[in-house]
Design an enzyme around this catalytic site. Structure first.
Site, PDB file in Angstrom:
ATOM      1  CB  VAL A  97      -3.968   7.117 -10.652  1.00  0.00           C
ATOM      2  CG1 VAL A  97      -3.246   6.415  -9.506  1.00  0.00           C
ATOM      3  CG2 VAL A  97      -5.432   7.346 -10.302  1.00  0.00           C
ATOM      4  CB  CYS A  99       1.586   1.127   4.216  1.00  0.00           C
ATOM      5  SG  CYS A  99      -0.161   0.751   4.451  1.00  0.00           S
ATOM      6  CB  CYS A 115      -0.974  -0.065   1.190  1.00  0.00           C
ATOM      7  SG  CYS A 115      -1.115   1.396   2.228  1.00  0.00           S
ATOM      8  CE  LYS A 139     -11.498  11.102 -15.196  1.00  0.00           C
ATOM      9  NZ  LYS A 139     -11.080  12.481 -15.457  1.00  0.00           N
ATOM     10  CG  HIS A 140      -4.463   3.463 -14.862  1.00  0.00           C
ATOM     11  ND1 HIS A 140      -4.405   2.146 -15.250  1.00  0.00           N
ATOM     12  CD2 HIS A 140      -3.435   3.616 -13.985  1.00  0.00           C
ATOM     13  CE1 HIS A 140      -3.405   1.536 -14.623  1.00  0.00           C
ATOM     14  NE2 HIS A 140      -2.788   2.415 -13.861  1.00  0.00           N
ATOM     15  NE  ARG A 184       4.536  -2.866 -11.672  1.00  0.00           N
ATOM     16  CZ  ARG A 184       4.396  -3.588 -12.744  1.00  0.00           C
ATOM     17  NH1 ARG A 184       5.091  -4.690 -12.901  1.00  0.00           N
ATOM     18  NH2 ARG A 184       3.538  -3.251 -13.690  1.00  0.00           N
TER      19      ARG A 184
HETATM   20  P1  FAD Z   1      -0.373   0.313 -12.250  1.00  0.00           P
HETATM   21  O1  FAD Z   1      -0.706   1.749 -12.205  1.00  0.00           O
HETATM   22  O2  FAD Z   1      -0.969  -0.538 -11.221  1.00  0.00           O
HETATM   23  O3  FAD Z   1      -0.814  -0.218 -13.680  1.00  0.00           O
HETATM   24  C1  FAD Z   1      -0.867  -1.588 -14.003  1.00  0.00           C
HETATM   25  C2  FAD Z   1      -0.642  -1.770 -15.475  1.00  0.00           C
HETATM   26  O4  FAD Z   1      -1.711  -1.183 -16.204  1.00  0.00           O
HETATM   27  C3  FAD Z   1       0.596  -1.100 -16.013  1.00  0.00           C
HETATM   28  O5  FAD Z   1       1.707  -1.921 -15.842  1.00  0.00           O
HETATM   29  C4  FAD Z   1       0.246  -0.919 -17.480  1.00  0.00           C
HETATM   30  O6  FAD Z   1       0.442  -2.141 -18.175  1.00  0.00           O
HETATM   31  C5  FAD Z   1      -1.216  -0.651 -17.435  1.00  0.00           C
HETATM   32  N1  FAD Z   1      -1.549   0.775 -17.457  1.00  0.00           N
HETATM   33  C6  FAD Z   1      -0.857   1.809 -16.925  1.00  0.00           C
HETATM   34  N2  FAD Z   1      -1.499   2.968 -17.138  1.00  0.00           N
HETATM   35  C7  FAD Z   1      -2.610   2.670 -17.816  1.00  0.00           C
HETATM   36  C8  FAD Z   1      -3.680   3.437 -18.337  1.00  0.00           C
HETATM   37  N3  FAD Z   1      -3.702   4.776 -18.211  1.00  0.00           N
HETATM   38  N4  FAD Z   1      -4.682   2.807 -18.977  1.00  0.00           N
HETATM   39  C9  FAD Z   1      -4.669   1.474 -19.116  1.00  0.00           C
HETATM   40  N5  FAD Z   1      -3.682   0.706 -18.662  1.00  0.00           N
HETATM   41  C10 FAD Z   1      -2.656   1.276 -18.018  1.00  0.00           C
HETATM   42  N6  FAD Z   1      -1.684   4.109  -5.080  1.00  0.00           N
HETATM   43  C11 FAD Z   1      -1.327   5.156  -4.311  1.00  0.00           C
HETATM   44  O7  FAD Z   1      -0.238   5.148  -3.764  1.00  0.00           O
HETATM   45  N7  FAD Z   1      -2.156   6.223  -4.151  1.00  0.00           N
HETATM   46  C12 FAD Z   1      -3.390   6.264  -4.728  1.00  0.00           C
HETATM   47  O8  FAD Z   1      -4.143   7.208  -4.540  1.00  0.00           O
HETATM   48  C13 FAD Z   1      -3.809   5.159  -5.512  1.00  0.00           C
HETATM   49  N8  FAD Z   1      -5.049   5.105  -6.074  1.00  0.00           N
HETATM   50  C14 FAD Z   1      -5.444   3.975  -6.715  1.00  0.00           C
HETATM   51  C15 FAD Z   1      -6.759   3.877  -7.198  1.00  0.00           C
HETATM   52  C16 FAD Z   1      -7.205   2.721  -7.802  1.00  0.00           C
HETATM   53  C17 FAD Z   1      -8.634   2.643  -8.295  1.00  0.00           C
HETATM   54  C18 FAD Z   1      -6.333   1.614  -7.945  1.00  0.00           C
HETATM   55  C19 FAD Z   1      -6.813   0.334  -8.587  1.00  0.00           C
HETATM   56  C20 FAD Z   1      -5.035   1.709  -7.493  1.00  0.00           C
HETATM   57  C21 FAD Z   1      -4.569   2.871  -6.877  1.00  0.00           C
HETATM   58  N9  FAD Z   1      -3.270   2.982  -6.389  1.00  0.00           N
HETATM   59  C22 FAD Z   1      -2.897   4.074  -5.665  1.00  0.00           C
HETATM   60  C23 FAD Z   1      -2.256   1.954  -6.717  1.00  0.00           C
HETATM   61  C24 FAD Z   1      -1.423   2.421  -7.931  1.00  0.00           C
HETATM   62  O9  FAD Z   1      -2.249   3.007  -8.916  1.00  0.00           O
HETATM   63  C25 FAD Z   1      -0.699   1.270  -8.621  1.00  0.00           C
HETATM   64  O10 FAD Z   1      -1.610   0.224  -8.862  1.00  0.00           O
HETATM   65  C26 FAD Z   1       0.467   0.715  -7.854  1.00  0.00           C
HETATM   66  O11 FAD Z   1       1.336   1.752  -7.485  1.00  0.00           O
HETATM   67  C27 FAD Z   1       1.248  -0.307  -8.713  1.00  0.00           C
HETATM   68  O12 FAD Z   1       1.730   0.343  -9.864  1.00  0.00           O
HETATM   69  P2  FAD Z   1       2.180  -0.363 -11.171  1.00  0.00           P
HETATM   70  O13 FAD Z   1       3.530   0.102 -11.528  1.00  0.00           O
HETATM   71  O14 FAD Z   1       2.017  -1.832 -11.060  1.00  0.00           O
HETATM   72  O15 FAD Z   1       1.173   0.163 -12.301  1.00  0.00           O
END
Ligand code: FAD
Length: 528
Positions: free
Chosen positions: A466, A45, A42, A462-463, A381
């Site tokens: 974020v 955290c 998280c 929205k992703h 992740r």
């Molecule tokens: P992630 O952001 O988890 O993305 C996973 C995969 O999706 C990427 O590897 C890529 O293949 C694909 N991807 C990336 N961007 C896009 C896009 N724009 N459209 C489609 N596919 C895409 N963490 C926090 O610390 N603070 C927060 O406020 C927060 N809010 C969140 C809200 C939600 C609804 C969710 C589900 C998660 C949130 N998280 C938050 C967690 C954070 O977004 C990531 O999931 C986490 O940091 C892991 O990141 P990651 O590198 O695996 O990529």
């Protein structure tokens, strides 16, 4: 090493607890406890860990009276334990009194949103003072102020120790902090007096508060002269008085392990293609969602039950899974619909998912295998990555197979997946602050989504919001930096430049998303 965790036993000035040690540590403990239940995945955290470590260091001397602990609910072997303690969100702070005789889930003691180090320290003091006379930790001296008359009676009498008196206002914590700072020191007692008896203060020559007045072992007394009237100045002055020294106490008992080895196994890196979607990620995410995240809710009713039912309905129609998994979702959906109950114990759902269905070969993996969601460290992740991928996949499936939702009541709703995601995140997502952010975005613009294609694009956009917000955050995996996605190497056509400024070609982005999250782009490698 690879398995580095947020908190390291032995190195950080706090106690790292786990499934095999936590109950024993808390039961009948001679000290009170403050536990942080966190999840190593998280982001908040991770961001909060330095504060918590600093706090633990700051109150290290208070350990015989109140101890700081952490428990990682993101560790598979702790899932069950966190469920028992009823942990729904991370981080969750729970206070446990000394000498509890039975299992308790602890107190959400004045759980405010304010997690400033100083506030938590003051809450610890309030909590200690909330103990009954009999259950107060023996190492904790009385923290209430004493009447000024009691002080005067100590003057000019010899004693075998110093008595330090912190004079302060009633809302000040300095006196209590200094009392606790000195509990491991011998030849000194610290007491506090309120500044209400003005005549008495005047007699002692006290003109400002907080002040510290000292009675020497020979009975002489006087105001101590300190540069700044701060806790640390008082405490360190008193600790360095001649004859005052740290008690030789036997080391506090470390919680004994009931089982399990130290550390976690280091998993070998799995090569993967980032242009592909991996079933192992989707199924592991579904496993975690059904068996861990949802299972922290003991019963489902009202809006939560409705959300769960609708989510399972949509999953059963749209999840592009393998036969046994789709069958499991369908069976679960039929079961939920057939139940006349307005309240379902989650154990009944788990029983169905884990036991009943297995018999007929309906099965969802029960361990985690991240591939495209692997992190370069175990706390990075994983689940949240898979949750994004799951919902992107569902928006794309709804757009490419709109007929799948016929007869569900959702067939004419272009926002169906987004609304269910919104409700899921709101009710169940373990990261509370994430949920708040997401809710804000949903409130702002989800209503404007009028087609299934627009829903795909909305979630993509929205992703990226974020991603942008989290770039450079401690939760960012250095191997997977937060970038605007898809990157030019994944989709060159998606990127344009207008008058020198970057712009997205949304027609191309939509096409790319529909390809990337399409069932034909799924690889089954590493899926068991
Ligand atoms: P992630 O952001 O988890 O993305 C996973 C995969 O999706 C990427 O590897 C890529 O293949 C694909 N991807 C990336 N961007 C896009 C896009 N724009 N459209 C489609 N596919 C895409 N963490 C926090 O610390 N603070 C927060 O406020 C927060 N809010 C969140 C809200 C939600 C609804 C969710 C589900 C998660 C949130 N998280 C938050 C967690 C954070 O977004 C990531 O999931 C986490 O940091 C892991 O990141 P990651 O590198 O695996 O990529």
């Amino acid at each position: 090493g690879e398995a580095a965790r947020l908190y390291r036993p032995g190195e950080d000035p706090l106690t790292v607890l786990e499934a095999g040690t936590v109950r024993r540590a808390l039961l009948n403990s001679s000290a009170a406890w403050v536990l942080q239940f966190y999840s190593s995945s998280c982001g908040h955290c991770i961001g909060f860990a330095p504060t918590w470590r600093a706090l633990a260091g700051d109150v290290r001397d208070w350990e015989p009276a109140i101890r700081i602990g952490v428990l990682d609910c993101g560790e598979e072997e702790n899932y069950e334990t966190c469920k028992e303690y009823g942990i729904l969100y991370y981080p969750t702070f729970r206070y446990f009194k000394a000498f509890t005789k039975q299992f308790t889930t602890g107190e959400n003691y004045k759980a405010g949103s304010d997690r400033e180090l100083q506030t938590v320290r003051q809450m610890m003091i309030d909590f200690l003072q909330n103990h009954s006379q009999e259950s107060r930790p023996p190492a904790c001296p009385p923290l209430d102020p004493i009447p000024s008359s009691e002080i005067a009676s100590l003057f000019d009498k010899t004693s075998h120790h110093y008595t330090a008196i912190v004079v302060e206002s009633s809302n000040s914590y300095v006196g209590r902090e200094v009392i606790l700072d000195l509990i491991q020191y011998e030849n000194i007692m610290v007491k506090r007096v309120l500044n209400s008896d003005k005549a008495f203060l005047e007699k002692l020559g006290i003109t400002s508060i907080p002040s510290c007045y000292l009675i020497y072992p020979n009975g002489s007394h006087g105001l101590i002269n300190i540069l700044k009237p701060l806790r640390s100045f008082f405490s360190s002055y008193l600790k360095s008085l001649p004859g005052v020294r740290r008690k030789l106490v036997s080391q506090l008992p470390l919680p004994k392990k009931q089982s399990k080895q130290e550390g976690t196994e280091i998993k070998a890196w799995k090569e993967f293609d980032k242009a592909k979607l991996y079933m192992a990620d989707l199924e592991s995410g579904l496993h975690y969602l059904l068996r861990v995240e949802l299972a922290t809710h003991k019963t489902l009713e009202g809006a939560e039950l409705k959300t769960f039912k609708d989510f399972v309905t949509v999953l059963s129609k749209l999840f592009p899974g393998r036969q046994p998994v789709v069958k499991l979702l369908e069976t679960l959906q039929e079961w939920l619909v057939s139940l006349p109950l307005d309240k379902i114990p989650y154990d009944a759902i788990l029983d169905l998912v884990n036991n009943k269905m297995r018999i007929s070969g309906i099965f969802l993996t029960n361990h985690i295998q991240w591939v495209g969601c692997q992190g370069s460290k175990p706390e990075l992740r994983g689940y949240t990555c898979s949750l994004w991928k799951l919902f992107h996949t569902l928006t794309v499936q709804a757009a490419v197979r709109p007929k799948a939702l016929i007869n569900t009541g959702f067939e004419d709703n272009p926002q169906v997946v987004l609304q269910i995601m919104r409700r899921y995140i709101q009710h169940f997502f373990g990261c509370k602050a994430c949920a708040q952010h997401f809710e804000e975005m949903a409130k702002e613009s989800m209503e404007s989504v009028k087609t299934l294609d627009k829903a795909v694009l909305w979630l993509w956009e929205k992703h990226n919001v974020v991603n942008d917000r989290l770039a450079g955050d401690p939760s960012e995996d250095p191997k997977f930096p937060k970038v605007q996605w898809p990157t030019p190497d994944l989709c060159p056509e998606c990127h344009d430049e207008i008058k020198g400024l970057h712009s997205w070609n949304e027609v191309q982005v939509l096409q790319f998303l529909k390809h990337h999250y399409h069932h034909e782009n799924i690889l089954y490698k590493y899926a068991e």
